[in-house]
Design a protein around this motif. Structure first.
Motif, PDB file in Angstrom:
ATOM      1  N   ILE A  35     -22.497  97.770 -68.145  1.00 20.80           N
ATOM      2  CA  ILE A  35     -22.337  98.276 -66.781  1.00 20.80           C
ATOM      3  C   ILE A  35     -20.960  98.919 -66.561  1.00 20.80           C
ATOM      4  O   ILE A  35     -20.648  99.347 -65.449  1.00 20.80           O
ATOM      5  CB  ILE A  35     -22.564  97.164 -65.737  1.00 20.80           C
ATOM      6  CG1 ILE A  35     -21.522  96.052 -65.872  1.00 20.80           C
ATOM      7  CG2 ILE A  35     -23.982  96.617 -65.841  1.00 20.80           C
ATOM      8  CD1 ILE A  35     -21.644  94.960 -64.817  1.00 20.80           C
ATOM      9  N   ARG A  93     -21.112  99.012 -58.114  1.00 17.95           N
ATOM     10  CA  ARG A  93     -22.085  98.086 -57.570  1.00 17.95           C
ATOM     11  C   ARG A  93     -22.206  96.867 -58.472  1.00 17.95           C
ATOM     12  O   ARG A  93     -22.274  96.989 -59.689  1.00 17.95           O
ATOM     13  CB  ARG A  93     -23.453  98.776 -57.430  1.00 17.95           C
ATOM     14  CG  ARG A  93     -24.546  97.902 -56.827  1.00 17.95           C
ATOM     15  CD  ARG A  93     -25.821  98.720 -56.644  1.00 17.95           C
ATOM     16  NE  ARG A  93     -26.891  97.892 -56.166  1.00 17.95           N
ATOM     17  CZ  ARG A  93     -27.706  97.179 -56.949  1.00 17.95           C
ATOM     18  NH1 ARG A  93     -27.528  97.237 -58.264  1.00 17.95           N
ATOM     19  NH2 ARG A  93     -28.671  96.440 -56.441  1.00 17.95           N
ATOM     20  N   ILE A  94     -22.246  95.676 -57.851  1.00 22.24           N
ATOM     21  CA  ILE A  94     -22.354  94.455 -58.629  1.00 22.24           C
ATOM     22  C   ILE A  94     -23.673  93.770 -58.318  1.00 22.24           C
ATOM     23  O   ILE A  94     -24.084  93.674 -57.149  1.00 22.24           O
ATOM     24  CB  ILE A  94     -21.164  93.512 -58.357  1.00 22.24           C
ATOM     25  CG1 ILE A  94     -21.229  92.289 -59.282  1.00 22.24           C
ATOM     26  CG2 ILE A  94     -21.100  93.103 -56.900  1.00 22.24           C
ATOM     27  CD1 ILE A  94     -19.956  91.475 -59.282  1.00 22.24           C
ATOM     28  N   ASP A  95     -24.396  93.344 -59.327  1.00 23.79           N
ATOM     29  CA  ASP A  95     -25.684  92.689 -59.137  1.00 23.79           C
ATOM     30  C   ASP A  95     -25.594  91.234 -59.584  1.00 23.79           C
ATOM     31  O   ASP A  95     -24.539  90.739 -59.983  1.00 23.79           O
ATOM     32  CB  ASP A  95     -26.785  93.429 -59.903  1.00 23.79           C
ATOM     33  CG  ASP A  95     -26.466  93.561 -61.397  1.00 23.79           C
ATOM     34  OD1 ASP A  95     -25.685  92.725 -61.908  1.00 23.79           O
ATOM     35  OD2 ASP A  95     -26.986  94.479 -62.030  1.00 23.79           O
ATOM     36  N   ARG A  96     -26.716  90.535 -59.489  1.00 25.93           N
ATOM     37  CA  ARG A  96     -26.716  89.116 -59.835  1.00 25.93           C
ATOM     38  C   ARG A  96     -26.363  88.882 -61.295  1.00 25.93           C
ATOM     39  O   ARG A  96     -25.685  87.906 -61.640  1.00 25.93           O
ATOM     40  CB  ARG A  96     -28.088  88.514 -59.527  1.00 25.93           C
ATOM     41  CG  ARG A  96     -28.385  88.373 -58.038  1.00 25.93           C
ATOM     42  CD  ARG A  96     -29.701  87.633 -57.839  1.00 25.93           C
ATOM     43  NE  ARG A  96     -29.982  87.440 -56.429  1.00 25.93           N
ATOM     44  CZ  ARG A  96     -31.050  86.793 -55.967  1.00 25.93           C
ATOM     45  NH1 ARG A  96     -31.931  86.282 -56.822  1.00 25.93           N
ATOM     46  NH2 ARG A  96     -31.239  86.662 -54.667  1.00 25.93           N
ATOM     47  N   LEU A  97     -26.840  89.752 -62.160  1.00 27.96           N
ATOM     48  CA  LEU A  97     -26.525  89.584 -63.585  1.00 27.96           C
ATOM     49  C   LEU A  97     -25.035  89.750 -63.842  1.00 27.96           C
ATOM     50  O   LEU A  97     -24.457  89.048 -64.689  1.00 27.96           O
ATOM     51  CB  LEU A  97     -27.331  90.580 -64.415  1.00 27.96           C
ATOM     52  CG  LEU A  97     -28.826  90.270 -64.574  1.00 27.96           C
ATOM     53  CD1 LEU A  97     -29.514  91.370 -65.374  1.00 27.96           C
ATOM     54  CD2 LEU A  97     -29.026  88.910 -65.248  1.00 27.96           C
ATOM     55  N   ALA A  98     -24.404  90.680 -63.129  1.00 29.54           N
ATOM     56  CA  ALA A  98     -22.959  90.859 -63.285  1.00 29.54           C
ATOM     57  C   ALA A  98     -22.206  89.620 -62.811  1.00 29.54           C
ATOM     58  O   ALA A  98     -21.242  89.172 -63.447  1.00 29.54           O
ATOM     59  CB  ALA A  98     -22.501  92.098 -62.524  1.00 29.54           C
ATOM     60  N   TYR A 133     -23.324  92.594 -71.434  1.00 23.08           N
ATOM     61  CA  TYR A 133     -23.736  93.135 -70.138  1.00 23.08           C
ATOM     62  C   TYR A 133     -22.557  93.761 -69.398  1.00 23.08           C
ATOM     63  O   TYR A 133     -22.690  94.821 -68.766  1.00 23.08           O
ATOM     64  CB  TYR A 133     -24.376  92.045 -69.272  1.00 23.08           C
ATOM     65  CG  TYR A 133     -25.046  92.606 -68.043  1.00 23.08           C
ATOM     66  CD1 TYR A 133     -26.271  93.268 -68.140  1.00 23.08           C
ATOM     67  CD2 TYR A 133     -24.444  92.520 -66.798  1.00 23.08           C
ATOM     68  CE1 TYR A 133     -26.881  93.810 -67.017  1.00 23.08           C
ATOM     69  CE2 TYR A 133     -25.045  93.057 -65.676  1.00 23.08           C
ATOM     70  CZ  TYR A 133     -26.269  93.697 -65.798  1.00 23.08           C
ATOM     71  OH  TYR A 133     -26.855  94.248 -64.682  1.00 23.08           O
TER      72      TYR A 133
END
Length: 330
Positions: free
Chosen positions: A42, A2-7, A38
């Motif tokens: 992750i 899963r990729i989020d905004r921070l990634a 980061y």
């Protein structure tokens, strides 16, 4: 994964660092460090990979270094890391064309008007003219090759064999073999320019041996001039001469057989609006010195060629058309 905004933000910071490395030295920031931390947190990057990337950014270079192989390999290693981390997050890596545009936008924003990658096409002239101009006999029978030479194309060089000048044909560019994200070997890339002030370092293995020096016959060389997306072709040649002698190095390679690269130096200040670098042009009286003298005696060639002896031909031919004057530009 899963990729989020921070990634996504971390990948963007890394991509910006890669683009800046292509222009010269990168000032490492806490933003770079946090982005790498980061990606490790992750699971997109291994800690040793992040540490290697951080150290790679600290490598000291200069924008004019771009034409020698060490910087080429540095930026490629950084790009490989970025691509691997993108894949690990389930995203396609940045498109190479878009990355090139990003580099160009940074160059313009920071006041560098030239294309970072210079002199990657030239006109060699006709075979008969070359032989007469240099007094060279043909080393072996081959086809003439293209009228405009690009990296990895065949081109002519003059070198000494048993003390006599011969005209030989080789591939333009020393091959550099890199590896993909799974460690597989990729197709080699041609490194077609060598900085003069690196002849005693990165290029010393070949530069110190007169047997590995050559002269590249050229009628004119090209540079890209103008704004990104609208760059046109400008040709430069020596006034009153059908050809000029461009200092070069050559070697045998497993990938392409005999290959060569051109040596670069500072451009004359009056021509700096075209590019701040230019080929090392050697006058007739100095041909023998380039081909035979010890490396320590060649420093005098590391100087701008006089601007008043250079003919400049600006054209409206888009750079993307590879300099072909017969191309329909409409």
């Amino acid at each position: 994964m899963r990729i989020d905004r921070l990634a996504l933000l971390a990948l963007e910071v890394v991509a910006d660092a890669v683009a800046r490395a292509a222009l010269g030295e990168v000032e490492r920031t806490w933003g770079h460090r946090l982005a790498l931390e980061y990606l490790v947190k992750i699971g997109a990057a291994e800690r040793w990979q992040a540490a290697a990337f951080w150290e790679e950014l600290a490598w000291e270079c200069h924008p004019r270094d771009y034409e020698h192989g060490a910087v080429y390999m540095q930026t490629t290693r950084l790009t490989s890391a970025l691509n691997a981390w993108s894949y690990n997050l389930g995203r396609e890596p940045p498109d190479p064309v878009e990355m090139a545009h990003r580099v160009r936008r940074l160059a313009l924003a920071e006041g560098t008007q030239q294309n970072p990658c210079m002199c990657n096409r030239y006109r060699p002239g006709e075979r008969a003219t070359i032989r007469e101009f240099f007094g060279a006999k043909l080393f072996r029978e081959v086809n003439d090759g293209p009228a405009i030479v690009h990296p990895k194309d065949p081109g002519w060089v003059v070198r000494l064999v048993d003390g006599e000048p011969v005209l030989d044909q080789m591939t333009w560019g020393f091959p550099v073999t890199l590896r993909g994200k799974r460690g597989q070997p990729l197709k080699p890339k041609p490194v077609n320019n060598a900085r003069f002030d690196k002849l005693g370092g990165y290029w010393k293995h070949w530069a110190q041996s007169p047997a590995n020096r050559c002269i590249i016959p050229a009628a004119a060389y090209a540079e890209a001039v103008g704004e990104t997306g609208h760059m046109t072709t400008t040709w430069l040649s020596v006034k009153g001469e059908p050809l000029f002698a461009w200092a070069g190095l050559w070697r045998e390679s497993d990938e392409w057989g005999a290959c060569y690269t051109g040596v670069m130096t500072d451009n004359a200040p009056a021509l700096a609006d075209i590019h701040d670098r230019s080929p090392v042009i050697i006058d007739r009286a100095d041909w023998s010195a380039w081909l035979t003298a010890p490396l320590g005696q060649l420093a005098r060639f590391d100087r701008p060629y006089p601007a008043d002896r250079i003919a400049v031909q600006h054209t409206q031919i888009p750079w993307k058309y590879s300099g072909a004057e017969t191309t329909n530009n409409n």
